[in-house]
Design an enzyme around this catalytic site. Structure first.
Site, mmCIF file in Angstrom:
data_model
loop_
_atom_site.group_PDB
_atom_site.id
_atom_site.type_symbol
_atom_site.label_atom_id
_atom_site.label_comp_id
_atom_site.label_asym_id
_atom_site.label_seq_id
_atom_site.Cartn_x
_atom_site.Cartn_y
_atom_site.Cartn_z
ATOM 1 N N LYS A 1 1.193 8.206 -11.888
ATOM 2 C CA LYS A 1 -0.237 8.004 -11.888
ATOM 3 C C LYS A 1 -0.835 8.272 -10.512
ATOM 4 C CE LYS A 1 0.015 4.236 -15.288
ATOM 5 N NZ LYS A 1 -0.228 2.776 -15.481
ATOM 6 N N GLY A 2 -0.028 8.079 -9.449
ATOM 7 C CA GLY A 2 -0.544 7.987 -8.077
ATOM 8 C C GLY A 2 -1.310 9.190 -7.557
ATOM 9 N N LYS B 1 7.003 10.723 4.020
ATOM 10 C CA LYS B 1 7.694 9.791 4.921
ATOM 11 C C LYS B 1 9.036 10.412 5.291
ATOM 12 C CE LYS B 1 5.983 5.504 2.709
ATOM 13 N NZ LYS B 1 6.432 4.393 1.840
ATOM 14 N N PHE C 1 4.818 0.737 3.725
ATOM 15 C CA PHE C 1 4.218 0.743 2.393
ATOM 16 C C PHE C 1 2.702 0.856 2.522
ATOM 17 C CE2 PHE C 1 2.459 -0.913 -1.513
ATOM 18 C CZ PHE C 1 3.192 -0.209 -2.443
ATOM 19 N N ILE C 2 2.133 1.815 1.819
ATOM 20 C CA ILE C 2 0.690 2.037 1.891
ATOM 21 C C ILE C 2 0.090 2.049 0.472
ATOM 22 C CG2 ILE C 2 0.723 3.304 4.087
ATOM 23 C CD1 ILE C 2 0.213 5.363 1.255
ATOM 24 N N ASP D 1 -0.822 2.655 -5.470
ATOM 25 C CA ASP D 1 -1.021 1.272 -5.939
ATOM 26 C C ASP D 1 0.023 0.295 -5.415
ATOM 27 O OD1 ASP D 1 1.195 2.338 -7.448
ATOM 28 O OD2 ASP D 1 0.952 0.614 -8.783
ATOM 29 N N ARG E 1 -5.611 1.466 -6.553
ATOM 30 C CA ARG E 1 -5.747 2.921 -6.735
ATOM 31 C C ARG E 1 -7.173 3.411 -6.489
ATOM 32 N NH1 ARG E 1 -0.939 4.566 -9.085
ATOM 33 N NH2 ARG E 1 -0.032 3.231 -10.669
HETATM 34 P P1 5GP Z 1 10.635 8.939 -3.862
HETATM 35 O O1 5GP Z 1 11.286 9.374 -5.146
HETATM 36 O O2 5GP Z 1 10.309 10.092 -2.944
HETATM 37 O O3 5GP Z 1 11.450 7.880 -3.168
HETATM 38 O O4 5GP Z 1 9.313 8.162 -4.224
HETATM 39 C C1 5GP Z 1 8.196 8.768 -4.729
HETATM 40 C C2 5GP Z 1 7.332 7.741 -5.431
HETATM 41 O O5 5GP Z 1 7.494 6.426 -4.881
HETATM 42 C C3 5GP Z 1 5.878 8.058 -5.241
HETATM 43 O O6 5GP Z 1 5.401 8.940 -6.222
HETATM 44 C C4 5GP Z 1 5.229 6.682 -5.315
HETATM 45 O O7 5GP Z 1 4.980 6.365 -6.664
HETATM 46 C C5 5GP Z 1 6.275 5.743 -4.787
HETATM 47 N N1 5GP Z 1 6.023 5.362 -3.357
HETATM 48 C C6 5GP Z 1 6.777 5.696 -2.287
HETATM 49 N N2 5GP Z 1 6.282 5.168 -1.147
HETATM 50 C C7 5GP Z 1 5.162 4.492 -1.513
HETATM 51 C C8 5GP Z 1 4.188 3.738 -0.761
HETATM 52 O O8 5GP Z 1 4.219 3.572 0.465
HETATM 53 N N3 5GP Z 1 3.157 3.198 -1.481
HETATM 54 C C9 5GP Z 1 3.050 3.342 -2.844
HETATM 55 N N4 5GP Z 1 1.997 2.767 -3.436
HETATM 56 N N5 5GP Z 1 3.961 4.036 -3.583
HETATM 57 C C10 5GP Z 1 4.995 4.607 -2.914
#
Ligand code: 5GP
Length: 187
Positions: free
Chosen positions: A48-49, A136, A157-158, A164, A170
């Site tokens: 959703k993000g 990141k 974490f943001i 969200d 969101r």
């Molecule tokens: P990855 O598979 O790269 O570890 O994570 C991707 C997903 O993790 C993103 O699409 C998001 O949904 C979630 N995510 C990672 N870091 C953050 C963060 O700092 N804040 C939020 N709200 N979601 C995050």
């Protein structure tokens, strides 16, 4: 820029203003237009993000001959990753021979991105590119490098601008970071 906000007992402080976000969206939109503007690309918004970022980015790119699609994956539980990536909503569109641009909110470990690109390549597109609002790099477990990045940020974490905490935050115009963990972003 707003003040501190509290969501689910956690305090968040302002981090990236809507103006800074808009500048970077514009820059990345120009890069994408340069790379796929002559073809009929498919933009795949990762729910959703990424829905807020994708809405702004796709309109800023401004190609008439494009289509939009949506996928959904999950790996997060609260404020941390589970390390396991599940597909919740899959693709229904025909991607064969098309230039695909995936639009994601944030790349953290890179696990979601790698799984998604694998899934999309199975549909035989001509090319696959990856645009993310936030990256990141210090959290990477995969070495995955997005093609287009609005901001590189530290592993904090943001939320806001589509991102969200347990479904909340969101709708915020700006991006916020958990209090005590503020740092500078490049981009
Ligand atoms: P990855 O598979 O790269 O570890 O994570 C991707 C997903 O993790 C993103 O699409 C998001 O949904 C979630 N995510 C990672 N870091 C953050 C963060 O700092 N804040 C939020 N709200 N979601 C995050």
């Amino acid at each position: 820029m707003g003040n501190k906000i509290k969501i689910n007992g956690l305090t968040f402080v302002p981090y990236l203003t809507r103006e800074r976000i808009a500048e970077q969206v514009k820059r990345v939109a120009e890069e994408i237009r340069r790379d796929v503007g002559q073809s009929q690309p498919v933009f795949i918004c990762v729910l959703k993000g990424a829905f807020v970022f994708a809405a702004d980015l796709i309109r800023e790119i401004g190609i008439n001959d494009c289509t939009c699609s949506f996928v959904r994956y999950a790996s997060y539980d609260g404020t941390s990753t589970t390390g396991k990536v599940r597909q919740l909503v899959g693709l229904t569109d025909d991607l064969a021979g098309r230039d695909v641009v995936i639009i994601e909110d944030i790349v953290d470990t890179g696990l979601t991105a790698v799984k998604m690109i694998d899934d999309i390549k199975a549909h035989n597109p001509r090319s696959v590119r990856f645009a993310t609002l936030l990256h990141k790099p210090q959290s990477s477990r995969t070495g995955f490098e997005p093609d287009y990045i609005c901001f590189s940020i530290p592993p904090k974490f943001i939320l806001g601008y589509g991102l969200d905490l347990d479904g909340k935050g969101r709708n915020l115009h700006d991006i916020y970071v958990i209090e005590e963990e503020q740092d500078s972003a490049e981009g």
